[in-house]
Design an enzyme around this catalytic site. Structure first.
Site, short mmCIF file in Angstrom:
data_model
loop_
_atom_site.label_atom_id
_atom_site.label_comp_id
_atom_site.label_asym_id
_atom_site.label_seq_id
_atom_site.Cartn_x
_atom_site.Cartn_y
_atom_site.Cartn_z
N PHE A 11 3.72 10.43 1.37
CA PHE A 11 5.18 10.28 1.60
C PHE A 11 5.53 8.91 2.18
O PHE A 11 6.56 8.74 2.82
CB PHE A 11 5.71 11.36 2.57
CG PHE A 11 5.31 12.75 2.25
CD1 PHE A 11 4.74 13.57 3.23
CD2 PHE A 11 5.47 13.28 0.97
CE1 PHE A 11 4.35 14.88 2.94
CE2 PHE A 11 5.10 14.58 0.67
CZ PHE A 11 4.53 15.38 1.65
N ALA A 12 4.66 7.93 2.03
CA ALA A 12 4.95 6.63 2.66
C ALA A 12 4.56 5.48 1.75
O ALA A 12 3.63 5.59 0.94
CB ALA A 12 4.18 6.50 3.99
N ASP A 48 -8.62 11.62 10.48
CA ASP A 48 -8.64 11.15 9.08
C ASP A 48 -9.44 9.85 8.99
O ASP A 48 -9.05 8.91 8.27
CB ASP A 48 -7.22 10.95 8.54
CG ASP A 48 -7.19 10.85 7.01
OD1 ASP A 48 -6.17 10.34 6.49
OD2 ASP A 48 -8.18 11.26 6.38
N VAL A 53 3.88 1.19 2.26
CA VAL A 53 3.72 0.11 3.24
C VAL A 53 4.16 -1.20 2.57
O VAL A 53 3.68 -1.50 1.47
CB VAL A 53 2.26 0.00 3.72
CG1 VAL A 53 2.10 -1.09 4.78
CG2 VAL A 53 1.77 1.34 4.27
N LYS A 83 5.94 0.55 7.49
CA LYS A 83 5.57 1.82 6.84
C LYS A 83 6.86 2.62 6.66
O LYS A 83 7.46 3.07 7.65
CB LYS A 83 4.56 2.58 7.69
CG LYS A 83 4.10 3.89 7.08
CD LYS A 83 3.13 4.62 8.00
CE LYS A 83 2.75 5.98 7.43
NZ LYS A 83 1.86 6.73 8.37
N GLY A 125 0.83 -1.19 0.00
CA GLY A 125 0.00 0.00 0.00
C GLY A 125 0.86 1.24 0.00
O GLY A 125 2.09 1.16 0.11
N SER A 126 0.20 2.38 -0.08
CA SER A 126 0.95 3.64 -0.06
C SER A 126 0.07 4.76 0.47
O SER A 126 -1.16 4.63 0.51
CB SER A 126 1.42 3.97 -1.48
OG SER A 126 0.27 4.12 -2.30
N GLY A 127 0.73 5.81 0.90
CA GLY A 127 -0.02 6.97 1.42
C GLY A 127 0.86 8.20 1.28
O GLY A 127 1.86 8.17 0.56
C1 LIG Z 1 0.00 3.54 11.39
O1 LIG Z 1 -0.14 4.22 10.17
C2 LIG Z 1 -0.39 3.44 9.08
C3 LIG Z 1 -0.52 2.05 9.12
C4 LIG Z 1 -0.75 1.39 7.93
C5 LIG Z 1 -0.89 -0.06 7.91
C6 LIG Z 1 -0.63 -0.85 9.03
C7 LIG Z 1 -0.77 -2.22 8.95
C8 LIG Z 1 -1.16 -2.75 7.74
N1 LIG Z 1 -1.38 -4.00 7.34
C9 LIG Z 1 -1.77 -3.97 6.05
C10 LIG Z 1 -1.79 -2.66 5.64
C11 LIG Z 1 -2.16 -2.16 4.33
C12 LIG Z 1 -2.50 -3.03 3.30
C13 LIG Z 1 -2.92 -2.49 2.09
C14 LIG Z 1 -3.02 -1.12 1.87
C15 LIG Z 1 -2.67 -0.28 2.92
C16 LIG Z 1 -2.76 1.25 2.75
O2 LIG Z 1 -1.97 1.67 1.71
N2 LIG Z 1 -4.13 1.70 2.53
C17 LIG Z 1 -4.69 2.30 3.67
C18 LIG Z 1 -3.93 3.55 4.09
N3 LIG Z 1 -4.42 4.87 3.66
C19 LIG Z 1 -3.26 5.59 3.09
C20 LIG Z 1 -5.53 4.91 2.72
C21 LIG Z 1 -2.24 -0.78 4.14
N4 LIG Z 1 -1.40 -1.90 6.69
N5 LIG Z 1 -1.27 -0.60 6.75
C22 LIG Z 1 -0.88 2.09 6.74
C23 LIG Z 1 -0.75 3.45 6.74
C24 LIG Z 1 -0.49 4.11 7.91
O3 LIG Z 1 -0.34 5.48 7.93
#
Ligand SMILES: COc1cc(-c2ccc3ncc(-c4cccc([C@@H](O)NCCN(C)C)c4)n3n2)ccc1O
Length: 284
Positions: free
Chosen positions: A26-27, A140, A29, A44, A22-24
């Site tokens: 500046f990050a 958020d 995952v 992350k 995944g992505s967000g």
């Molecule tokens: C603690 O802050 C974060 C945790 C996570 C997180 C933590 C555990 C975890 N397990 C699976 C995933 C995951 C799997 C697929 C997509 C994503 C993410 O890119 N989509 C949701 C985040 N947002 C940016 C829409 C995250 N995550 N993501 C993602 C963004 C964050 O800022």
């Protein structure tokens, strides 16, 4: 930041880095595996802002997110285990959730039945109560930031604390941030943010779970902002003809312009649409 040192040794010594998941802002995952145990985590990778540039996250914002995550410990809130730092990035090692975003779960079904929606919202409220009892606002909340523990689970985890803030009477926090269709009137009007700002978003998420439609979404961001500040929404019969009055009452108590008069997380947890149904039967 509360004396918390980040590990400077290479992440690769301890973890095998897998695919991007995944992505967000500046990050990115990525799925990582702890080499000694084989246990999988989510990492992350947050890009640090360099010099006077605008790309990357400010270190004070990264420190704030880490400090907030480290102060939380709840089954409905993602866990932070450790932090690494390189010259370019800060890397958060987090609990991995594999059930995908609640957003995708709704999309597959178009909308949810009241019992399933009430159960999801109840879990989100319990996770949010943990934040609010610690005077932390998420700021958020949206279906993309609510993830299912695994494919077969109804358990949810709140993620993405990049905009989260510690709320205090002393400090006046204002910001135009978050995703337009989920933000409260005080965000649109650049007025003081509070824990109540999250409660408006709970109302939007509940409305979407029950109908598949977004209550304030307009054809432009400007129109969406106008709909929010004018409380221009309705329970369209096309989507809500089979929805209970109790569910609509739950939402109405959240779409209140004055944050001080909006339902709190405790009001919502105790609302008859959320309270465990067996207790309702005892009361009848
Ligand atoms: C603690 O802050 C974060 C945790 C996570 C997180 C933590 C555990 C975890 N397990 C699976 C995933 C995951 C799997 C697929 C997509 C994503 C993410 O890119 N989509 C949701 C985040 N947002 C940016 C829409 C995250 N995550 N993501 C993602 C963004 C964050 O800022």
């Amino acid at each position: 930041m509360d004396g918390y040192a980040f590990k400077k040794e290479s992440l690769e010594l301890t973890y095998e880095v897998g695919d991007d998941i995944g992505s967000g802002n500046f990050a990115v995952v990525r799925r990582v595996t702890y080499r000694d145990s084989g246990q999988e985590y989510a990492a992350k990778f947050i890009r640090k802002r360099r010099g006077g540039g605008r790309k990357g996250a400010r270190m004070e914002d990264i420190h704030k997110e880490i400090s907030i995550l480290r102060s939380l410990d709840h089954r409905n809130v993602i866990s932070l285990y450790e932090v690494f730092e390189t010259s370019q990035e800060v890397i958060l090692i987090l609990e991995l959730v594999t059930g995908g975003e609640l957003f995708d779960h709704i999309s597959r079904k178009d909308h949810l039945g009241e019992e399933e929606a009430s159960a999801f919202i109840g879990q989100i409220l319990h996770g949010l109560k943990h934040l609010h009892d610690n005077n932390i606002a998420h700021l958020d909340l949206k279906p993309e930031n609510i993830m299912l523990l695994d494919r077969n689970s109804q358990s949810i985890k709140l993620i993405d604390f990049g905009l989260a803030q510690r709320i205090s009477e002393k400090e006046d926090i204002r910001a135009l941030m978050g995703t337009a269709e989920f933000i409260a009137p005080e965000v649109v009007s650049y007025e003081r943010l509070s824990l109540a700002t999250d409660m408006w978003s709970i109302g939007v998420i509940t409305y979407i779970l029950l109908s598949g439609a977004s209550p304030f979404l307009g054809d432009s961001q400007q129109e969406t902002y106008h709909n929010i500040t004018a409380l221009n929404y309705e329970f369209d019969q096309e989507y809500f003809e089979n929805t209970s009055d109790l569910a609509k009452d739950f939402i109405r108590r959240l779409f209140v312009k004055n944050p001080r008069k909006r339902a709190t997380v405790d009001d919502c947890i105790n609302h008859a649409w959320i309270r465990p149904k067996k207790q309702n039967e005892e009361l009848q």
